[in-house]
Design a protein around this motif. Sequence first.
Motif, PDB file in Angstrom:
ATOM      1  N   TYR A 173      -3.732  -4.246  -0.926  1.00 15.50           N
ATOM      2  CA  TYR A 173      -3.383  -3.188   0.022  1.00 15.50           C
ATOM      3  C   TYR A 173      -2.491  -3.833   1.077  1.00 15.50           C
ATOM      4  O   TYR A 173      -2.829  -4.890   1.619  1.00 15.50           O
ATOM      5  N   GLY A 174      -1.366  -3.212   1.353  1.00 21.88           N
ATOM      6  CA  GLY A 174      -0.448  -3.743   2.360  1.00 21.88           C
ATOM      7  C   GLY A 174      -0.456  -2.877   3.603  1.00 21.88           C
ATOM      8  O   GLY A 174      -1.280  -1.965   3.737  1.00 21.88           O
ATOM      9  N   MET A 175       0.504  -3.144   4.503  1.00 23.11           N
ATOM     10  CA  MET A 175       0.560  -2.394   5.753  1.00 23.11           C
ATOM     11  C   MET A 175       0.820  -0.912   5.532  1.00 23.11           C
ATOM     12  O   MET A 175       0.400  -0.076   6.324  1.00 23.11           O
ATOM     13  N   LYS A 176       1.485  -0.574   4.425  1.00 26.47           N
ATOM     14  CA  LYS A 176       1.738   0.848   4.165  1.00 26.47           C
ATOM     15  C   LYS A 176       0.434   1.599   3.875  1.00 26.47           C
ATOM     16  O   LYS A 176       0.383   2.820   3.928  1.00 26.47           O
ATOM     17  N   ASP A 177      -0.621   0.841   3.561  1.00 25.81           N
ATOM     18  CA  ASP A 177      -1.925   1.468   3.329  1.00 25.81           C
ATOM     19  C   ASP A 177      -2.758   1.528   4.608  1.00 25.81           C
ATOM     20  O   ASP A 177      -3.941   1.835   4.560  1.00 25.81           O
ATOM     21  N   GLY A 178      -2.149   1.170   5.726  1.00 29.04           N
ATOM     22  CA  GLY A 178      -2.859   1.261   7.006  1.00 29.04           C
ATOM     23  C   GLY A 178      -3.469  -0.063   7.427  1.00 29.04           C
ATOM     24  O   GLY A 178      -3.032  -1.128   6.998  1.00 29.04           O
ATOM     25  N   LEU A 214       1.871  -7.421   4.769  1.00 27.48           N
ATOM     26  CA  LEU A 214       0.463  -7.090   4.715  1.00 27.48           C
ATOM     27  C   LEU A 214      -0.327  -7.782   5.815  1.00 27.48           C
ATOM     28  O   LEU A 214       0.125  -8.784   6.371  1.00 27.48           O
ATOM     29  N   LEU A 268      -0.289  -1.796  15.997  1.00 30.17           N
ATOM     30  CA  LEU A 268      -0.265  -0.656  15.089  1.00 30.17           C
ATOM     31  C   LEU A 268      -1.138   0.459  15.661  1.00 30.17           C
ATOM     32  O   LEU A 268      -2.122   0.170  16.343  1.00 30.17           O
ATOM     33  N   PRO A 299       1.923  -6.126  -1.940  1.00 26.08           N
ATOM     34  CA  PRO A 299       2.868  -5.239  -1.243  1.00 26.08           C
ATOM     35  C   PRO A 299       3.146  -5.705   0.183  1.00 26.08           C
ATOM     36  O   PRO A 299       2.596  -5.163   1.126  1.00 26.08           O
ATOM     37  N   TYR A 300       4.022  -6.700   0.354  1.00 24.66           N
ATOM     38  CA  TYR A 300       4.387  -7.171   1.698  1.00 24.66           C
ATOM     39  C   TYR A 300       5.124  -6.061   2.431  1.00 24.66           C
ATOM     40  O   TYR A 300       5.829  -5.291   1.781  1.00 24.66           O
ATOM     41  N   SER A 355      -5.518  -2.472   6.746  1.00 29.61           N
ATOM     42  CA  SER A 355      -6.265  -2.786   5.526  1.00 29.61           C
ATOM     43  C   SER A 355      -6.563  -4.269   5.353  1.00 29.61           C
ATOM     44  O   SER A 355      -6.832  -4.717   4.249  1.00 29.61           O
TER      45      SER A 355
END
Length: 365
Positions: free
Chosen positions: A124-129, A59, A21, A56-57, A131
């Motif tokens: 917090y999932g991957m959409k949150d950076g 993650l 990432l 929120p998968y 995390s």
Amino acid sequence: MSQVLAAIIPAPHAPVELRELPEPALERNSALLDVALSEVCGTDVHLQAGRLAGVPYPLIPGHVSVGHLSEIHGQMFDVNGRPFKEGDAVTFLDVHRTCHQCWHCLVAKASTRCPERKVYGITYGMKDGLSGGWAQKIYLKPATRCIRLASDSFERFMAGGCALPTALHAVERAEINLGDTVLVLGSGPVGLSAIILALLRGALKVLCIGAPENRLQAARTVGASDTLNIETHNEDERRQWVIDHTDKRGADVTIEATGAPAAVVEAMRFTRDTGRVCVVGQYTDHGEASFNPHLDLNRKHLDLRACWGSDFSHFYRGAQIMADAARSAPWTRLKLERYGLAQANEALTAVATGQAIKALIDPHA
Ligand SMILES: [Zn+2]
Ligand SMILES: [Zn+2]
């Protein structure tokens, strides 16, 4: 832009995968943490099995981690008002953004029930950076509460890990008195930390019922005076064992840290009249248990309490205890298993089966 290697759970029931990432651009008053160690706990097993609501998968798991602040944009302060600088060794409260505006935060003073609460590595999932801690770096968003650690205390702190603040909260709720006999149900990380903290709080004797045998061995190593294997003793035998070890009365205080609904009923039955029970192990929904309200609760004049999550005070006090060599010595006796990011699936299995006492992810291994 440099890349950060992370281990992710793509979806419930899917194996962990490695992803690269991009390193994020930092907002004002945020930081990057170079992860030294993160942990694998029962929550991560539940996350992979899809047993937690509102996740929120995909993650990056790993909610409690330690490392060095590699980059700070703007300013970040500790709770004593001292600024953090790049290179400082820290951990951070995995709970981010309790709102301090809602009924739960302001009236009930129960921030662990705040509906705005977000947790690194869980909600917090991957959409949150970046995390979660199963990565070379974590993005510490503005208003993340960092706590200073000594660089040489990483392993000791992580031997407690997320179980340390959870157990500290449970022991606080259980109001253990000097000289109490405490029964801990469960010999996982929360149970083990609860044994140590119950003794620190003045318990004279701590009994533990759990499994498998290697974890009971660990329970004795950290201070339990006697242990019993739940897998080889039925409920009658377990109750008799507790009676035999408590002057025929039952424990003064019982802490339930197992995750099995039936253990809550046993906790009530194994506690003396007017004693106290604190339930901390029911973090996921494993169904119902039945009990006799007259015999198990009311007639016993029992004080039954529950404990959800932990807040900054538990994290902070846990870190303070770990900074004290004598007080934190029992945690240094726990065997740690280290896994690289590519071995995260093995680490999950080791935790799920109870094979590992404490599994850690070392993202630079
Ligand atoms: Zn709130
Ligand atoms: Zn955890």
